[in-house]
Motif scaffolding. Structure first.
Motif, PDB file in Angstrom:
ATOM      1  N   ALA A   5      -2.688  -8.036   4.080  1.00  0.00           N
ATOM      2  CA  ALA A   5      -3.315  -7.399   3.014  1.00  0.00           C
ATOM      3  C   ALA A   5      -3.802  -5.827   3.262  1.00  0.00           C
ATOM      4  CB  ALA A   5      -4.632  -8.267   2.505  1.00  0.00           C
ATOM      5  N   GLY A   6      -3.286  -4.962   2.402  1.00  0.00           N
ATOM      6  CA  GLY A   6      -3.853  -3.713   2.436  1.00  0.00           C
ATOM      7  C   GLY A   6      -4.950  -3.502   1.644  1.00  0.00           C
ATOM      8  N   PRO A   7      -5.767  -2.361   1.668  1.00  0.00           N
ATOM      9  CA  PRO A   7      -7.003  -1.998   0.986  1.00  0.00           C
ATOM     10  C   PRO A   7      -6.918  -2.412  -0.679  1.00  0.00           C
ATOM     11  CG  PRO A   7      -5.986   0.058   1.772  1.00  0.00           C
ATOM     12  CD  PRO A   7      -5.353  -1.043   2.118  1.00  0.00           C
ATOM     13  N   VAL A   8      -5.571  -1.787  -1.076  1.00  0.00           N
ATOM     14  CA  VAL A   8      -5.500  -2.103  -2.771  1.00  0.00           C
ATOM     15  C   VAL A   8      -5.465  -3.509  -2.809  1.00  0.00           C
ATOM     16  CG1 VAL A   8      -4.211  -1.694  -4.540  1.00  0.00           C
ATOM     17  CG2 VAL A   8      -4.566   0.033  -2.944  1.00  0.00           C
ATOM     18  N   ASN A   9      -4.740  -4.248  -1.857  1.00  0.00           N
ATOM     19  CA  ASN A   9      -4.555  -5.641  -2.015  1.00  0.00           C
ATOM     20  C   ASN A   9      -5.897  -6.380  -2.188  1.00  0.00           C
ATOM     21  OD1 ASN A   9      -4.211  -8.376  -1.203  1.00  0.00           O
ATOM     22  ND2 ASN A   9      -1.911  -7.781  -0.980  1.00  0.00           N
ATOM     23  N   ILE A  10      -6.792  -5.928  -1.195  1.00  0.00           N
ATOM     24  CA  ILE A  10      -8.032  -6.669  -1.032  1.00  0.00           C
ATOM     25  C   ILE A  10      -8.989  -6.308  -2.300  1.00  0.00           C
ATOM     26  CG2 ILE A  10     -10.326  -6.517   0.114  1.00  0.00           C
ATOM     27  CD1 ILE A  10      -8.494  -6.498   2.658  1.00  0.00           C
ATOM     28  N   ALA A  11      -8.818  -5.060  -2.529  1.00  0.00           N
ATOM     29  CA  ALA A  11      -9.612  -4.826  -3.997  1.00  0.00           C
ATOM     30  C   ALA A  11      -9.434  -5.854  -5.107  1.00  0.00           C
ATOM     31  CB  ALA A  11      -9.371  -3.134  -4.111  1.00  0.00           C
ATOM     32  N   LEU A  12      -7.946  -5.675  -5.305  1.00  0.00           N
ATOM     33  CA  LEU A  12      -7.674  -6.714  -6.339  1.00  0.00           C
ATOM     34  C   LEU A  12      -7.907  -8.061  -6.351  1.00  0.00           C
ATOM     35  CD1 LEU A  12      -3.695  -5.760  -6.924  1.00  0.00           C
ATOM     36  CD2 LEU A  12      -5.594  -5.576  -8.416  1.00  0.00           C
ATOM     37  N   LYS A  13      -7.946  -8.711  -4.861  1.00  0.00           N
ATOM     38  CA  LYS A  13      -8.342  -9.931  -4.609  1.00  0.00           C
ATOM     39  C   LYS A  13      -9.914  -9.965  -5.223  1.00  0.00           C
ATOM     40  CE  LYS A  13      -5.884 -11.148  -0.926  1.00  0.00           C
ATOM     41  NZ  LYS A  13      -5.081 -12.065  -0.055  1.00  0.00           N
ATOM     42  N   VAL A  14     -10.713  -9.079  -4.662  1.00  0.00           N
ATOM     43  CA  VAL A  14     -12.004  -9.126  -4.957  1.00  0.00           C
ATOM     44  C   VAL A  14     -12.137  -9.264  -6.599  1.00  0.00           C
ATOM     45  CG1 VAL A  14     -14.232  -8.070  -4.794  1.00  0.00           C
ATOM     46  CG2 VAL A  14     -12.761  -8.095  -2.898  1.00  0.00           C
ATOM     47  N   LEU A  15     -11.574  -8.318  -7.234  1.00  0.00           N
ATOM     48  CA  LEU A  15     -11.753  -8.333  -8.717  1.00  0.00           C
ATOM     49  C   LEU A  15     -11.355  -9.689  -9.291  1.00  0.00           C
ATOM     50  CD1 LEU A  15     -11.945  -6.518 -11.233  1.00  0.00           C
ATOM     51  CD2 LEU A  15      -9.516  -6.582 -11.106  1.00  0.00           C
TER      52      LEU A  15
END
Lengths: 271, 316
Positions: A5-15
């Motif tokens: 998981a990259g940073p964008v990926n993690i941000a999406l998952k949090v969202l």
């Protein structure tokens, strides 16, 4: 495949976790809140839990509604399977114009707005003396969900190799025997998936029940919920407790069939 | 379409045509005999699917009220019901509102579904748990999702609590303002369709050969490059069908409107399907409601034709 998981990926998952997790948390939290505390607890995770909303909901009418929901959802599922399983098999095996017309008709029926179907159905069920009866609602629900169920099931039967049935025919199995002992067992997962989805959808259906079931004692849980939420001056804890109670059977079906839903849902149709 | 043939994932399955290259006469006979399996379906859907549809069209051309619905014959009024809808200024705005809802649900549903699928493609417990959570929310009854969003969007609700913590002095009237109300029901519609779209997109992404990603990594392709040049092309065939299905879903949706606004405030969330429902069951003018519904049916018929053609094309 790059599966880290990259940073964008993690941000999406949090969202998405917040978007789908928070509503569930709020339903459950509010259902354990007292009516007086409900909006204080809004911005405050610490609140005094109480079972009051559940106690208020647990009366005779709730159990009657629960029974009605069980009858309607089970009856609809059985009727849909009786119709959709043979129809899906037939459409997987029949060729030519019959298949084209059948499929086209199913797609059209599946896409019709339910609010358009309810107007003539109200008149037709009235003419047949089926208004305010469970039979009327089950029939209407089955007609609503059978096209979807058939379209979803057909690919499962298409994947049954025709050679197996031909081998059965050489061994002397007739057409119905080939269907029952060769195709049905192979398409078992598809049938389970469709049963599960049909049950979930029939459990949540409320428009037909609101309109066709006029006697309060005939109404299922989904209608109780729909009528409370549109009432003036909503008792939120009571409503959320009712929402939780309505969702518990859904949770049970979901836990039992999640893998089937995840893998089978996307085969041939849409909710 | 070769990428879509892997197992039960994916919305379209490319199966071998049964019995195509075998004894054609026998196959023809077998095919014909198997029509008998369609009989229960024809009976149920004929009586409670096709017949009601014909009856709907018939009612649209007649004056049918609560006094006459159970006693015929109905008075023929030609196109009066349709003309009345436009003259009273109900049908036109309803069409506009429907288009707004369809646009919002489709854009957010497709983009959100794809974004979720990209995020959920990775392995690990978080992805698995989030996918399960989203499918569970999808499986919940619409009245449950509708009630909780009505609560979250109320003046004292969670969304307004966040908005006001961010510095706004008054709550946003999500469900009481004519413009906000339409946006709110459309947003909840998108929220409800994203999990399904995510499942479909995810299945398409999982069908991509891992070696393609490895080769891209060797060539120094970054993450955005992977999304842009591998993932987006690989979901394109699926997205066309999904687009049509999402539009149909958005067009025919009424449950969140029923639960959250009941068409209000005023007529702000009267979309075409919901307007027909209200005309029939709140004003008891069934012929008028039927006419509005016929217009709604015509629109979905166009979408249904596109959908049916795409199914045939994928299978041929």
């Amino acid at each position: 495949m790059n599966t880290k998981a990259g940073p964008v990926n993690i941000a999406l998952k949090v969202l998405f976790t917040l978007m789908y997790g928070l509503p569930i948390l709020r339903i459950v939290q509010t259902s354990f809140t007292s009516s007086a505390d409900v909006f204080n607890a809004q911005s405050n995770l610490f609140f005094r839990p109480t079972l009051q909303a559940y106690v208020n909901n647990l009366d005779a009418s709730l159990f009657i509604a629960l029974r009605q929901s069980v009858i309607i959802a089970t009856g609809t599922t059985v009727l849909v399977l009786l119709v959709a399983v043979p129809a899906a098999y037939g459409l997987a095996r029949v060729r030519g114009h019959v298949a084209t017309i059948g499929l086209g008709l199913l797609v059209v029926l599946q896409t019709l707005p339910q609010t358009a179907q309810i107007i003539p159905l109200f008149q037709i069920l009235g003419m047949w003396g089926l208004l305010d009866t469970i039979v009327g609602v089950v029939l209407a629900n089955a007609a609503l969900l059978a096209p979807f169920a058939t379209l979803l099931l057909r690919p499962f039967f298409r994947s049954v190799p025709i050679a197996l049935e031909e081998a059965g025919a050489i061994d002397g199995a007739g057409m119905f025997r080939q269907f029952a002992s060769i195709a049905l067992p192979i398409a078992r997962n598809g049938i389970l998936t469709v049963s599960s989805i049909t049950f979930l959808l029939a459990w949540g259906e409320f428009l037909y029940s609101v309109r066709f079931l006029l006697t309060p004692a005939n109404r299922p849980l989904s209608v109780l919920l729909a009528m409370q939420v549109s009432a003036f001056g909503i008792d939120w804890p009571g409503l959320m407790a009712l929402a939780v109670l309505t969702s518990l059977p859904i949770l049970a079906v979901f836990l039992l069939t999640y893998r089937l839903l995840r893998d089978g849902l996307t085969v041939g149709a849409v909710k | 379409m070769a990428t879509m043939t892997s197992g039960r994932h994916g919305i379209i399955r490319v199966g071998r045509r049964p019995g195509r290259d075998r004894g054609d006469v026998r196959a023809q006979r077998n095919s014909l005999r198997r029509t008998v399996f369609l009989v229960p379906g024809i009976a149920l859907l004929g009586l409670l699917g096709v017949y009601p549809l014909i009856q709907l069209v018939w009612m649209a051309f007649h004056r049918v009220t609560s006094a006459t619905i159970n006693s015929g014959p109905w008075e023929w009024v030609g196109l009066d019901n349709f003309v009345q809808g436009f003259q009273l200024g109900e049908t036109g705005p309803a069409i506009t509102r429907t288009l707004v809802v369809v646009a919002i649900v489709t854009v957010f549903g497709m983009v959100g579904g794809f974004a979720a699928a990209v995020a959920l493609r990775t392995s690990g417990w978080w992805s698995s748990a989030l996918l399960a959570l989203m499918v569970f929310v999808w499986a919940l009854p619409p009245v449950v999702n509708g009630s909780v969003w009505k609560f979250l969007l109320s003046d004292n609700g969670l969304v307004n609590a966040i908005v006001m913590a961010l510095g706004r002095s008054t709550p946003i009237p999500f469900l009481y303002d004519t413009n906000w109300a339409l946006l709110s029901v459309a947003f909840v519609g998108a929220f409800a369709v994203i999990p399904f779209n995510a499942l479909v997109f995810r299945a398409a992404l999982l069908a991509v050969d891992p070696e393609i990603f490895e080769a891209a990594a060797l060539d120094g392709v970054n993450r955005w490059g992977e999304v842009r040049h591998i993932m987006m092309p690989s979901v394109r065939p699926t997205s066309l069908v999904l687009l049509v299905l999402t539009m149909v879903y958005a067009f025919r949706s009424f449950d969140f409107i029923f639960v959250m606004t009941y068409g209000g405030p005023g007529t702000a969330t009267n979309t075409l399907p919901f307007l027909g429902f209200l005309q029939a069951f709140a004003r008891f003018n069934f012929g008028y409601g039927a006419a509005t519904s016929v217009l709604a049916v015509i629109v979905v018929l166009v979408l249904a034709v596109i959908y049916a053609r795409s199914i045939r094309k994928e299978e041929a």
